[in-house]
Motif scaffolding. Structure first.
Motif, PDB file in Angstrom:
ATOM      1  N   HIS A  37       1.712 -39.680  27.445  1.00  0.00           N
ATOM      2  CA  HIS A  37       2.598 -38.871  28.266  1.00  0.00           C
ATOM      3  C   HIS A  37       4.023 -39.401  28.126  1.00  0.00           C
ATOM      4  CE1 HIS A  37      -0.830 -36.969  30.348  1.00  0.00           C
ATOM      5  NE2 HIS A  37      -1.397 -38.145  30.171  1.00  0.00           N
ATOM      6  N   MET A  38       4.974 -38.492  27.967  1.00  0.00           N
ATOM      7  CA  MET A  38       6.368 -38.877  27.794  1.00  0.00           C
ATOM      8  C   MET A  38       6.976 -39.312  29.126  1.00  0.00           C
ATOM      9  SD  MET A  38       7.821 -36.035  25.087  1.00  0.00           S
ATOM     10  CE  MET A  38       7.210 -34.620  25.993  1.00  0.00           C
ATOM     11  N   THR A  39       7.926 -40.207  29.050  1.00  0.00           N
ATOM     12  CA  THR A  39       8.695 -40.575  30.232  1.00  0.00           C
ATOM     13  C   THR A  39       9.820 -39.572  30.444  1.00  0.00           C
ATOM     14  OG1 THR A  39      10.136 -42.007  28.925  1.00  0.00           O
ATOM     15  CG2 THR A  39       8.201 -43.029  29.961  1.00  0.00           C
ATOM     16  N   ALA A  40      10.348 -39.536  31.656  1.00  0.00           N
ATOM     17  CA  ALA A  40      11.478 -38.665  31.956  1.00  0.00           C
ATOM     18  C   ALA A  40      12.783 -39.308  31.473  1.00  0.00           C
ATOM     19  CB  ALA A  40      11.552 -38.402  33.461  1.00  0.00           C
ATOM     20  N   ASN A  41      13.710 -38.487  31.048  1.00  0.00           N
ATOM     21  CA  ASN A  41      15.072 -38.911  30.693  1.00  0.00           C
ATOM     22  C   ASN A  41      15.119 -39.884  29.522  1.00  0.00           C
ATOM     23  OD1 ASN A  41      16.009 -37.429  32.976  1.00  0.00           O
ATOM     24  ND2 ASN A  41      15.524 -39.185  34.280  1.00  0.00           N
ATOM     25  N   GLY A  42      14.078 -39.905  28.709  1.00  0.00           N
ATOM     26  CA  GLY A  42      14.073 -40.795  27.561  1.00  0.00           C
ATOM     27  C   GLY A  42      14.032 -42.265  27.907  1.00  0.00           C
ATOM     28  N   ALA A  43      13.525 -42.607  29.119  1.00  0.00           N
ATOM     29  CA  ALA A  43      13.485 -44.003  29.552  1.00  0.00           C
ATOM     30  C   ALA A  43      12.344 -44.753  28.864  1.00  0.00           C
ATOM     31  CB  ALA A  43      13.323 -44.073  31.071  1.00  0.00           C
ATOM     32  N   ARG A  44      12.467 -46.063  28.829  1.00  0.00           N
ATOM     33  CA  ARG A  44      11.464 -46.920  28.200  1.00  0.00           C
ATOM     34  C   ARG A  44      10.628 -47.595  29.284  1.00  0.00           C
ATOM     35  NH1 ARG A  44      12.957 -48.232  22.719  1.00  0.00           N
ATOM     36  NH2 ARG A  44      14.948 -47.252  22.189  1.00  0.00           N
ATOM     37  N   ALA A  45       9.341 -47.327  29.277  1.00  0.00           N
ATOM     38  CA  ALA A  45       8.446 -47.910  30.274  1.00  0.00           C
ATOM     39  C   ALA A  45       8.113 -49.345  29.901  1.00  0.00           C
ATOM     40  CB  ALA A  45       7.163 -47.091  30.377  1.00  0.00           C
ATOM     41  N   THR A  46       8.206 -50.243  30.885  1.00  0.00           N
ATOM     42  CA  THR A  46       7.921 -51.660  30.631  1.00  0.00           C
ATOM     43  C   THR A  46       6.885 -52.241  31.566  1.00  0.00           C
ATOM     44  OG1 THR A  46       9.769 -52.312  32.068  1.00  0.00           O
ATOM     45  CG2 THR A  46      10.227 -52.090  29.722  1.00  0.00           C
ATOM     46  N   ALA A  47       6.599 -51.595  32.705  1.00  0.00           N
ATOM     47  CA  ALA A  47       5.634 -52.138  33.662  1.00  0.00           C
ATOM     48  C   ALA A  47       4.939 -50.989  34.379  1.00  0.00           C
ATOM     49  CB  ALA A  47       6.331 -53.045  34.680  1.00  0.00           C
ATOM     50  N   LEU A  48       3.651 -51.171  34.690  1.00  0.00           N
ATOM     51  CA  LEU A  48       2.845 -50.116  35.292  1.00  0.00           C
ATOM     52  C   LEU A  48       2.091 -50.626  36.504  1.00  0.00           C
ATOM     53  CD1 LEU A  48       1.213 -48.503  32.118  1.00  0.00           C
ATOM     54  CD2 LEU A  48       3.205 -47.687  33.364  1.00  0.00           C
ATOM     55  N   LEU A  49       1.885 -49.711  37.475  1.00  0.00           N
ATOM     56  CA  LEU A  49       1.026 -49.938  38.623  1.00  0.00           C
ATOM     57  C   LEU A  49       0.164 -48.707  38.830  1.00  0.00           C
ATOM     58  CD1 LEU A  49       3.305 -51.481  41.422  1.00  0.00           C
ATOM     59  CD2 LEU A  49       1.616 -52.667  40.002  1.00  0.00           C
ATOM     60  N   ALA A  50      -1.008 -48.886  39.425  1.00  0.00           N
ATOM     61  CA  ALA A  50      -1.877 -47.779  39.790  1.00  0.00           C
ATOM     62  C   ALA A  50      -2.203 -47.870  41.265  1.00  0.00           C
ATOM     63  CB  ALA A  50      -3.167 -47.805  38.967  1.00  0.00           C
ATOM     64  N   GLY A  51      -2.234 -46.732  41.938  1.00  0.00           N
ATOM     65  CA  GLY A  51      -2.607 -46.688  43.344  1.00  0.00           C
ATOM     66  C   GLY A  51      -2.733 -45.251  43.814  1.00  0.00           C
ATOM     67  N   ASP A  52      -3.588 -45.025  44.801  1.00  0.00           N
ATOM     68  CA  ASP A  52      -3.791 -43.683  45.347  1.00  0.00           C
ATOM     69  C   ASP A  52      -2.805 -43.475  46.493  1.00  0.00           C
ATOM     70  OD1 ASP A  52      -4.650 -41.252  46.212  1.00  0.00           O
ATOM     71  OD2 ASP A  52      -6.701 -41.854  46.667  1.00  0.00           O
ATOM     72  N   LEU A  53      -1.678 -42.890  46.202  1.00  0.00           N
ATOM     73  CA  LEU A  53      -0.619 -42.725  47.193  1.00  0.00           C
ATOM     74  C   LEU A  53      -0.870 -41.566  48.151  1.00  0.00           C
ATOM     75  CD1 LEU A  53       2.518 -43.291  44.930  1.00  0.00           C
ATOM     76  CD2 LEU A  53       1.374 -44.947  46.398  1.00  0.00           C
ATOM     77  N   ASP A  54      -1.586 -40.533  47.686  1.00  0.00           N
ATOM     78  CA  ASP A  54      -1.782 -39.345  48.517  1.00  0.00           C
ATOM     79  C   ASP A  54      -3.191 -39.215  49.072  1.00  0.00           C
ATOM     80  OD1 ASP A  54      -3.116 -38.744  46.194  1.00  0.00           O
ATOM     81  OD2 ASP A  54      -1.803 -37.108  45.601  1.00  0.00           O
ATOM     82  N   GLY A  55      -4.068 -40.195  48.799  1.00  0.00           N
ATOM     83  CA  GLY A  55      -5.397 -40.199  49.380  1.00  0.00           C
ATOM     84  C   GLY A  55      -6.348 -39.151  48.851  1.00  0.00           C
ATOM     85  N   ASP A  56      -6.127 -38.659  47.621  1.00  0.00           N
ATOM     86  CA  ASP A  56      -6.997 -37.612  47.078  1.00  0.00           C
ATOM     87  C   ASP A  56      -8.138 -38.165  46.234  1.00  0.00           C
ATOM     88  OD1 ASP A  56      -5.684 -38.458  44.804  1.00  0.00           O
ATOM     89  OD2 ASP A  56      -5.063 -36.458  44.151  1.00  0.00           O
ATOM     90  N   GLY A  57      -8.297 -39.480  46.176  1.00  0.00           N
ATOM     91  CA  GLY A  57      -9.374 -40.090  45.401  1.00  0.00           C
ATOM     92  C   GLY A  57      -9.026 -40.352  43.954  1.00  0.00           C
ATOM     93  N   ARG A  58      -7.826 -39.979  43.529  1.00  0.00           N
ATOM     94  CA  ARG A  58      -7.366 -40.255  42.172  1.00  0.00           C
ATOM     95  C   ARG A  58      -6.105 -41.095  42.247  1.00  0.00           C
ATOM     96  NH1 ARG A  58      -6.924 -34.436  39.421  1.00  0.00           N
ATOM     97  NH2 ARG A  58      -5.897 -34.045  41.404  1.00  0.00           N
ATOM     98  N   ASP A  59      -6.046 -42.092  41.384  1.00  0.00           N
ATOM     99  CA  ASP A  59      -4.867 -42.956  41.378  1.00  0.00           C
ATOM    100  C   ASP A  59      -3.686 -42.251  40.727  1.00  0.00           C
ATOM    101  OD1 ASP A  59      -5.885 -45.152  42.684  1.00  0.00           O
ATOM    102  OD2 ASP A  59      -6.628 -46.096  40.859  1.00  0.00           O
ATOM    103  N   GLU A  60      -2.517 -42.509  41.286  1.00  0.00           N
ATOM    104  CA  GLU A  60      -1.283 -42.174  40.606  1.00  0.00           C
ATOM    105  C   GLU A  60      -0.868 -43.357  39.737  1.00  0.00           C
ATOM    106  OE1 GLU A  60      -2.081 -39.293  43.079  1.00  0.00           O
ATOM    107  OE2 GLU A  60      -1.502 -41.170  44.060  1.00  0.00           O
TER     108      GLU A  60
END
Length: 712
Positions: A37-60
């Motif tokens: 998946h592409m990043t927005a604005n051509g930014a370079r991703a360097t660090a990631l986190l996962a967590g279910d922010l909206d409580g739907d059972g799937r991590d964001e």
């Protein structure tokens, strides 16, 4: 350049192993491979986190990015042909370290703490902000709840060391080798570190001590806070550079894990920090993660590998271009952990979906199955050359000039063997050249003296070889692509050869011989304009589509008149593509029973253009779509069983496949890019295992392999 003929995912002519051109899948289009998946604005991703922010059972998936600095949120990450996810992005100071969960654990419900910590190297400081702001806003700056300025740029960031009340501490080491720690905004310590160039921190003992890994001294040291100062309690000298620290279980004991060196994953006894074991973690390990069963996984920068170190872990898998960080989460909601990677140079995040192995609790990650080929494979053909009812795969290998065959086995493709050395050949076509019932092969060959057609004869056991009595046929100045069609209605196909250097199309007859050896004879030549390079035959409508390179066009030749070997003098239509045509395919995009024509065009080394045209008159079916870097080939077929063809394009210099789905609105919607191997070129859609769902076969020129991606 490969061309595609007939059916929803045909890879051979009508008289080859799949005379009906294949059958459409009736199963959902879930693809076992890496998704990008592409990043927005051509930014370079360097660090990631996962967590279910909206409580739907799937991590964001939460990505920290630079150039420009932003925090980007990906939601609803599927494993099939879902639309490419556009992340929500909020600005942060550029060149951030982090994010890290302030609670040191991922949120699992809407009531859990979702605050994150970031430290900026552009504006030296550390901030705390609520990541849930990304759920409702996709522009502007991330609202900051707390900020502390730093005297110099941060080098390492960590969160942990919870006190008796469960409050975490924030730790930052700067480029001046100072250590700063806070809890709830209160400064715990500001002291000079004993070693230079800190690479990683790991808080301990409720924030009373911290492990510090140093590049300058190549050691890990435990420092305890005593009266606002740091006191060294234990240290471990390493024979390589430590890059990441983590705490976990190994063989039933609590251990400290250190990723570093050129290949090493060191395992330390916690109290004395002694090295008790070392594991191979790939070349330049940069990250450590632990799956729900406690198994350690490492991410290596060079080799771009993700590999497990626990019991039953599968071998290393490719983690995308230049992976810098990994995280684990359940992104598709199937209850099984998935892995995500920050691919900085590619300006992408990559996702591998987890599966449980049979009879074990160990998580494995699904990716393309790779099979070794000759060096630099660039074109593929699937047909049953050994008549055992299973499709075999033939590859053309550029750097060795070989044809390699991977025979179909009961469960997978078997080990490759070299069939023939032919030099520069293209467009392999399986057909019956004689009447012995065994499948043969016809290829276009480029030589110093011009183009040739070369015939290889099958022995019915997977062998293919030239016959001394069937000489190759010289055809024009070059031979680029082939189409097989019965022009004169005698029940035998003729070969139409694209000759770009001679600006011509040649018709070659295959004439039976009294001794059983056929001969190849030039029957007719049709002058054209624009360097014909790609051919596509629609056998149902008897149309021959011709893609032109220098002419930057696609033309349609109607083959209505039977009984003649002459190609029609008049084109029924010609369309300007504004760039050289590389490859052609066809597929029914709108479920009207009439396939559309798909043309891939490229000018230079950048992105290409995918054109979708109506077969009847060449009019535009939808607006052209931009591909990733240096596209090479395309295929179309119904991968999800909805009656509409999906379109795949191999992007050699982006190391993935672009994918599009046709919609009810009459457009091609971009799906998530699909990871294969390094330098993908030739593509096939073919049902290798007979389950009526096609596999995606990719020739990886830089990886010397075929990738097989399973759809189901």
């Amino acid at each position: 350049m490969p061309s595609r003929a007939g059916g929803s995912f045909a890879s051979e002519p009508r008289d080859a192993a799949k005379p009906d051109g294949g059958v459409a899948s009736t199963k959902p289009g879930r693809i076992a491979a890496r998704h990008e998946h592409m990043t927005a604005n051509g930014a370079r991703a360097t660090a990631l986190l996962a967590g279910d922010l909206d409580g739907d059972g799937r991590d964001e998936l939460l990505a920290g990015c630079y150039g420009p600095g932003s925090l980007q949120l990906y939601s609803n990450l599927g494993r099939g042909l879902e639309p490419m996810v556009a992340p929500r992005a909020l600005d942060v100071d550029d060149f951030p370290l982090g994010p890290a969960w302030l609670a040191s654990k991922a949120p699992r419900s809407t009531s859990d703490d979702a605050r994150v910590v970031l430290a900026s190297r552009a504006k030296p400081g550390v901030v705390v902000a609520d990541a849930r702001a990304l759920l409702s806003s996709d522009e502007g700056a991330l609202p900051v709840a707390w900020r502390a300025d730093l005297p110099s740029r941060p080098r390492a960031l960590a969160v942990g060391g919870h006190d008796a009340s469960g409050r975490a501490s924030i730790w930052v080491a700067t480029i001046d080798d100072d250590l700063h720690a806070w809890r709830e905004g209160v400064l715990l310590v500001h002291a000079r570190l004993p070693d230079e160039q800190t690479t990683a921190l790991l808080p301990e003992d409720g924030g009373a001590s911290v492990l510090v890994a140093s590049q300058g001294t190549r050691r890990v040291v435990r420092l305890r806070i005593v009266d606002g100062a740091l006191r060294e309690e234990a240290a471990c000298a390493l024979d390589g550079l430590p890059r990441r620290l983590a705490r976990g279980s190994w063989r039933g004991d609590q251990r400290i894990f250190v990723a570093g060196g050129d290949h090493d994953l060191w395992i330390l006894e916690p109290s004395q920090l002694r090295v008790v074991e070392r594991l191979d973690a790939g070349i330049v390990p940069v990250d450590l993660e632990f799956d729900p069963d406690g198994g350690p996984w490492s991410l290596a920068l060079r080799g771009q590998e993700w590999r497990g170190h626990g019991m039953g872990a599968p071998g290393p898998v490719y983690a995308g271009q230049h992976p810098l960080d990994a995280c684990l989460g359940d992104f598709d909601g199937d209850g099984i952990v998935d892995a995500a990677f920050a691919n900085g140079d590619a300006k992408r995040v990559s996702l591998l979906h987890g599966e449980r192995g049979a009879g074990t609790r160990q998580v494995s990650w699904t990716t393309a199955r790779d099979h070794a080929t000759g060096r630099a494979p660039y074109e593929l053909l699937a047909a049953d050359f050994d008549a055992d009812g299973r499709l075999d795969v033939l590859t053309l290998d550029a750097l060795e000039g070989t044809l390699s065959m991977l025979r179909g086995g009961p469960a997978d493709l078997l080990e490759k063997r070299v069939v023939e050395h032919l030099g520069s050949v293209e467009s392999p076509r399986a057909l019956h050249l004689d009447d012995d019932g065994k499948l043969d092969l016809l290829l276009a060959q480029r030589t110093d003296k011009g183009g040739r057609l070369v015939a290889l004869f099958g022995d019915g056991r997977g062998g293919l070889a030239q016959r001394a009595l069937v000489a190759p046929l010289q055809v024009g100045r070059s031979a680029k692509d082939l189409a097989l069609v019965d022009l004169d209605g005698d029940g035998r196909v003729e070969a139409v050869v694209a000759d770009p250097e001679g600006d011509a199309l040649h018709v070659v007859r295959i004439v039976p011989g009294a001794d059983g050896n056929p001969s190849l004879r030039l029957a007719a030549t049709r002058a054209t304009s624009g360097a014909p390079t790609a051919l596509l035959l629609d056998g149902e409508s008897r149309r021959l589509y011709v893609g032109h390179a220098s002419g930057k066009a696609l033309a349609c030749l109607p083959l209505d008149a039977r009984g003649s070997l002459e190609l029609p003098a008049t084109e029924s239509w010609r369309v300007d593509l504004s760039a050289p045509c590389l490859a052609l395919a066809q597929g029914d995009l709108d479920r009207d029973g009439a396939p559309e024509i798909l043309a891939l065009a490229l000018l230079g080394d950048g992105p290409g253009r995918l054109h979708a045209l109506r077969a009847s008159d060449g009019s535009t079916w939808c607006e052209p779509q931009e591909t990733s870097l240096r596209p090479y080939d395309l295929v179309a077929g119904d991968l999800d069983g909805d009656g509409r063809a999906e379109v795949l394009v191999s992007a050699q210099n982006s190391h993935h496949l672009n994918a599009w789905r046709a919609t009810d609105l009459g457009v091609l919607a971009r799906a998530a890019d699909i990871g294969a191997g390094l330098g993908p070129l030739g593509l096939l859609l073919v049902d290798l295992d007979g389950d009526e769902a096609p596999e995606i076969l990719v020739a990886n020129a830089f990886g010397d392999s075929i990738s097989v991606l399973k759809t189901r």
